[in-house]
Scaffold this motif. Sequence first.
Motif, PDB file in Angstrom:
ATOM      1  N   ASN A  65       0.822  -1.221   0.000  1.00 12.94           N
ATOM      2  CA  ASN A  65       0.000   0.000   0.000  1.00 12.94           C
ATOM      3  C   ASN A  65       0.853   1.268   0.000  1.00 12.94           C
ATOM      4  O   ASN A  65       0.453   2.282   0.577  1.00 12.94           O
ATOM      5  CB  ASN A  65      -0.949  -0.012   1.213  1.00 12.94           C
ATOM      6  CG  ASN A  65      -2.278   0.683   0.946  1.00 12.94           C
ATOM      7  OD1 ASN A  65      -2.603   0.975  -0.205  1.00 12.94           O
ATOM      8  ND2 ASN A  65      -3.016   0.947   2.000  1.00 12.94           N
ATOM      9  N   ASN A  66       2.037   1.173  -0.624  1.00 11.46           N
ATOM     10  CA  ASN A  66       2.951   2.329  -0.682  1.00 11.46           C
ATOM     11  C   ASN A  66       3.234   2.919   0.705  1.00 11.46           C
ATOM     12  O   ASN A  66       3.426   4.130   0.872  1.00 11.46           O
ATOM     13  CB  ASN A  66       2.387   3.422  -1.598  1.00 11.46           C
ATOM     14  CG  ASN A  66       2.354   2.978  -3.056  1.00 11.46           C
ATOM     15  OD1 ASN A  66       3.328   2.413  -3.545  1.00 11.46           O
ATOM     16  ND2 ASN A  66       1.237   3.206  -3.722  1.00 11.46           N
ATOM     17  N   GLY A  67       3.241   2.025   1.700  1.00  9.25           N
ATOM     18  CA  GLY A  67       3.567   2.471   3.051  1.00  9.25           C
ATOM     19  C   GLY A  67       2.402   2.989   3.858  1.00  9.25           C
ATOM     20  O   GLY A  67       2.556   3.322   5.042  1.00  9.25           O
ATOM     21  N   ASN A  68       1.216   3.062   3.277  1.00  8.59           N
ATOM     22  CA  ASN A  68       0.034   3.511   4.013  1.00  8.59           C
ATOM     23  C   ASN A  68      -0.534   2.345   4.821  1.00  8.59           C
ATOM     24  O   ASN A  68      -0.719   1.245   4.294  1.00  8.59           O
ATOM     25  CB  ASN A  68      -1.023   4.036   3.042  1.00  8.59           C
ATOM     26  CG  ASN A  68      -0.554   5.278   2.310  1.00  8.59           C
ATOM     27  OD1 ASN A  68      -0.304   6.306   2.920  1.00  8.59           O
ATOM     28  ND2 ASN A  68      -0.406   5.173   0.990  1.00  8.59           N
ATOM     29  N   LEU A  69      -0.810   2.613   6.075  1.00  6.36           N
ATOM     30  CA  LEU A  69      -1.224   1.546   6.987  1.00  6.36           C
ATOM     31  C   LEU A  69      -2.379   2.021   7.859  1.00  6.36           C
ATOM     32  O   LEU A  69      -2.412   3.185   8.275  1.00  6.36           O
ATOM     33  CB  LEU A  69      -0.035   1.151   7.879  1.00  6.36           C
ATOM     34  CG  LEU A  69      -0.223   0.023   8.882  1.00  6.36           C
ATOM     35  CD1 LEU A  69      -0.512  -1.287   8.170  1.00  6.36           C
ATOM     36  CD2 LEU A  69       1.025  -0.124   9.754  1.00  6.36           C
ATOM     37  N   GLY A  70      -3.327   1.133   8.111  1.00  6.70           N
ATOM     38  CA  GLY A  70      -4.457   1.512   8.951  1.00  6.70           C
ATOM     39  C   GLY A  70      -4.817   0.436   9.959  1.00  6.70           C
ATOM     40  O   GLY A  70      -4.596  -0.758   9.726  1.00  6.70           O
ATOM     41  N   PHE A  71      -5.365   0.874  11.087  1.00  3.98           N
ATOM     42  CA  PHE A  71      -5.891  -0.023  12.120  1.00  3.98           C
ATOM     43  C   PHE A  71      -7.347   0.364  12.342  1.00  3.98           C
ATOM     44  O   PHE A  71      -7.634   1.526  12.644  1.00  3.98           O
ATOM     45  CB  PHE A  71      -5.087   0.106  13.417  1.00  3.98           C
ATOM     46  CG  PHE A  71      -3.615  -0.131  13.225  1.00  3.98           C
ATOM     47  CD1 PHE A  71      -3.099  -1.414  13.208  1.00  3.98           C
ATOM     48  CD2 PHE A  71      -2.745   0.938  13.024  1.00  3.98           C
ATOM     49  CE1 PHE A  71      -1.748  -1.634  13.010  1.00  3.98           C
ATOM     50  CE2 PHE A  71      -1.385   0.732  12.820  1.00  3.98           C
ATOM     51  CZ  PHE A  71      -0.888  -0.566  12.816  1.00  3.98           C
ATOM     52  N   TYR A  72      -8.241  -0.577  12.191  1.00  3.77           N
ATOM     53  CA  TYR A  72      -9.671  -0.281  12.118  1.00  3.77           C
ATOM     54  C   TYR A  72     -10.419  -1.033  13.214  1.00  3.77           C
ATOM     55  O   TYR A  72     -10.592  -2.253  13.137  1.00  3.77           O
ATOM     56  CB  TYR A  72     -10.210  -0.659  10.739  1.00  3.77           C
ATOM     57  CG  TYR A  72      -9.579   0.142   9.620  1.00  3.77           C
ATOM     58  CD1 TYR A  72     -10.224   1.248   9.068  1.00  3.77           C
ATOM     59  CD2 TYR A  72      -8.315  -0.199   9.120  1.00  3.77           C
ATOM     60  CE1 TYR A  72      -9.643   1.997   8.046  1.00  3.77           C
ATOM     61  CE2 TYR A  72      -7.724   0.537   8.103  1.00  3.77           C
ATOM     62  CZ  TYR A  72      -8.392   1.634   7.576  1.00  3.77           C
ATOM     63  OH  TYR A  72      -7.811   2.363   6.573  1.00  3.77           O
TER      64      TYR A  72
ATOM     65  N   ARG B 143      -4.988   5.856  11.004  1.00  5.07           N
ATOM     66  CA  ARG B 143      -4.352   5.787   9.689  1.00  5.07           C
ATOM     67  C   ARG B 143      -2.974   6.462   9.735  1.00  5.07           C
ATOM     68  O   ARG B 143      -2.835   7.539  10.311  1.00  5.07           O
ATOM     69  CB  ARG B 143      -5.225   6.472   8.631  1.00  5.07           C
ATOM     70  CG  ARG B 143      -6.631   5.918   8.502  1.00  5.07           C
ATOM     71  CD  ARG B 143      -7.437   6.735   7.488  1.00  5.07           C
ATOM     72  NE  ARG B 143      -8.822   6.312   7.391  1.00  5.07           N
ATOM     73  CZ  ARG B 143      -9.800   6.779   8.163  1.00  5.07           C
ATOM     74  NH1 ARG B 143      -9.538   7.697   9.096  1.00  5.07           N
ATOM     75  NH2 ARG B 143     -11.038   6.346   8.001  1.00  5.07           N
ATOM     76  N   PHE B 144      -2.002   5.819   9.069  1.00  6.03           N
ATOM     77  CA  PHE B 144      -0.645   6.368   9.018  1.00  6.03           C
ATOM     78  C   PHE B 144      -0.140   6.322   7.583  1.00  6.03           C
ATOM     79  O   PHE B 144      -0.308   5.312   6.890  1.00  6.03           O
ATOM     80  CB  PHE B 144       0.295   5.561   9.929  1.00  6.03           C
ATOM     81  CG  PHE B 144      -0.108   5.589  11.377  1.00  6.03           C
ATOM     82  CD1 PHE B 144       0.384   6.563  12.239  1.00  6.03           C
ATOM     83  CD2 PHE B 144      -1.010   4.641  11.878  1.00  6.03           C
ATOM     84  CE1 PHE B 144       0.003   6.589  13.570  1.00  6.03           C
ATOM     85  CE2 PHE B 144      -1.392   4.671  13.212  1.00  6.03           C
ATOM     86  CZ  PHE B 144      -0.891   5.646  14.061  1.00  6.03           C
ATOM     87  N   ASN B 145       0.493   7.419   7.137  1.00  9.86           N
ATOM     88  CA  ASN B 145       1.030   7.436   5.779  1.00  9.86           C
ATOM     89  C   ASN B 145       2.433   6.842   5.768  1.00  9.86           C
ATOM     90  O   ASN B 145       2.946   6.389   6.794  1.00  9.86           O
ATOM     91  CB  ASN B 145       0.990   8.853   5.197  1.00  9.86           C
ATOM     92  CG  ASN B 145       1.886   9.826   5.961  1.00  9.86           C
ATOM     93  OD1 ASN B 145       2.783   9.419   6.710  1.00  9.86           O
ATOM     94  ND2 ASN B 145       1.647  11.118   5.776  1.00  9.86           N
ATOM     95  N   ARG B 146       3.077   6.897   4.597  1.00 14.57           N
ATOM     96  CA  ARG B 146       4.385   6.249   4.449  1.00 14.57           C
ATOM     97  C   ARG B 146       5.460   6.878   5.326  1.00 14.57           C
ATOM     98  O   ARG B 146       6.495   6.247   5.604  1.00 14.57           O
ATOM     99  CB  ARG B 146       4.818   6.289   2.986  1.00 14.57           C
ATOM    100  CG  ARG B 146       5.046   7.693   2.440  1.00 14.57           C
ATOM    101  CD  ARG B 146       5.259   7.664   0.925  1.00 14.57           C
ATOM    102  NE  ARG B 146       6.338   6.760   0.566  1.00 14.57           N
ATOM    103  CZ  ARG B 146       6.529   6.296  -0.672  1.00 14.57           C
ATOM    104  NH1 ARG B 146       5.700   6.630  -1.639  1.00 14.57           N
ATOM    105  NH2 ARG B 146       7.552   5.518  -0.934  1.00 14.57           N
ATOM    106  N   ASP B 147       5.224   8.102   5.784  1.00 14.63           N
ATOM    107  CA  ASP B 147       6.184   8.768   6.674  1.00 14.63           C
ATOM    108  C   ASP B 147       5.822   8.568   8.145  1.00 14.63           C
ATOM    109  O   ASP B 147       6.353   9.268   9.017  1.00 14.63           O
ATOM    110  CB  ASP B 147       6.229  10.264   6.355  1.00 14.63           C
ATOM    111  CG  ASP B 147       6.684  10.531   4.930  1.00 14.63           C
ATOM    112  OD1 ASP B 147       7.655   9.863   4.493  1.00 14.63           O
ATOM    113  OD2 ASP B 147       6.061  11.364   4.249  1.00 14.63           O
ATOM    114  N   ASN B 148       4.911   7.609   8.397  1.00 12.99           N
ATOM    115  CA  ASN B 148       4.482   7.283   9.762  1.00 12.99           C
ATOM    116  C   ASN B 148       3.782   8.447  10.443  1.00 12.99           C
ATOM    117  O   ASN B 148       3.797   8.582  11.666  1.00 12.99           O
ATOM    118  CB  ASN B 148       5.664   6.813  10.612  1.00 12.99           C
ATOM    119  CG  ASN B 148       5.209   5.932  11.765  1.00 12.99           C
ATOM    120  OD1 ASN B 148       4.178   5.260  11.676  1.00 12.99           O
ATOM    121  ND2 ASN B 148       5.961   5.933  12.855  1.00 12.99           N
ATOM    122  N   GLN B 149       3.175   9.320   9.637  1.00 12.40           N
ATOM    123  CA  GLN B 149       2.395  10.430  10.179  1.00 12.40           C
ATOM    124  C   GLN B 149       0.927  10.037  10.200  1.00 12.40           C
ATOM    125  O   GLN B 149       0.408   9.462   9.236  1.00 12.40           O
ATOM    126  CB  GLN B 149       2.572  11.685   9.307  1.00 12.40           C
ATOM    127  CG  GLN B 149       3.995  12.205   9.273  1.00 12.40           C
ATOM    128  CD  GLN B 149       4.177  13.259   8.191  1.00 12.40           C
ATOM    129  OE1 GLN B 149       3.571  13.169   7.122  1.00 12.40           O
ATOM    130  NE2 GLN B 149       5.014  14.255   8.475  1.00 12.40           N
TER     131      GLN B 149
END
Length: 436
Positions: free
Chosen positions: A365-372, A387-393
């Motif tokens: 997911n190009n570094g995009n990660l989510g916890f739902y 939700r966190f983007n590829r820069d862990n923001q």
Amino acid sequence: MAAPCYLGWDFSTQQLKVIAIDEQLRVVYEDNVHFDKDLPEFKTQGGVYIHSDRLTVTSPVLMWVKALDMILEKMKSSGFNFCQVRALSGAGQQHGSVYWKKGSIQILKNASSKLPLHQSLKACFSVSNSPIWMDSSTASQCSALEKAVGGAQHLASVTGSRAYERFTGNQIAKIYSQNPEVYMQTERISLVSSFAASLFLGAYAPIDYSDGSGMNLLQIWEKVWSVSCLNACAPGLEEKLGCPVPSHSVLGPISPYYSQRYGFSPDCKIVAFTGDNPASLAGMRLQEGDIAISLGTSDTLFLWIQEPTPALEGHILCNPVDSQTYMALLCFKNGSLMRERIRDDCASGSWDEFSKALSSTVAGNNGNLGFYFDVMEITPEAVGIHRFNRDNQKVSDFPKEVEIRALIEGQFMAKRIHAEKLGYKVNSAAPKARLI
């Protein structure tokens, strides 16, 4: 003479399902009753009531009974030949509990075949809305139980799990502490599985070892109730639970009610019902080393294990197929209902659109990660959408296709991480995993 067949029942969270198989294990009949759609008078959502505190989750007991009446009438109308059924068994959602009022055994035993069962049993339950596995309102009872028996790890070593809010012993403790008079009016406490078996047996069915080991009450090594755990939950509890039995026990013949109303053979045998997770292990014919992942209302990862080491995370249950071995289980509350919500929000309610969106994005997911977590999760204890983007923001939203992949990858990564914490080896050399 009609060819023999066997019935399997599933009293799950959202529906009641039945399947008939012949002696070659071929499906000869199947049907279901969906609680929300087919029994709208109970006003459930997803088969449950989520109370105002968002922690208390229950289901109406009579809804389950009425669903059984409804599905049997559907079978009768279709011309199903009940006299060919040699035996029946089934599964129920784990951890839910049913509270039979004093005197109910006689009503159950002598139910009139002229009436639907739910009419005969309408006054039989001291608790009309059963606490179920989605309930997380018993934190204080869990704390008290662990303290009473010498700590969380000791409780896990005895019963297979540390204290969990959905586990039946803690739910019983809550009812006793908040409504002691209701508890005292109760002559028998069933799990959903043994409650379902009781309906067919016309008597109180015993709790089986496997489902019973999801209560924080059963000594999983000796297969007897733990006196210290019982005493920590409520007085006189052992008598209300009855004696546990192996999961494959033949409990007796079917109640005369079913012979008279539907034409079942009086010789039809009732085999002990068990929990839905143990039933999945049995139905999948798992062997030692296999891993299965069940994508249901709750997602579960489970496997057959010979020499378990109970820990603070996950569960060890008695194996339903072989009483001398065990099964390990990890449970994730935010399962299919969470996926269905994201499907509705991001794919117009269509699984085809959902799958196309998932396929349109790349693994990782190009570094995009989510916890739902729409509701408080079991493993880990967390709630909310993160939700966190590829820069862990942390970000507030994703594009729809990114959201869908973040959901699926996040759920499976969590399963792997928590499985490996329990010592599971998930790699290319590991035994096969099965999705069900």
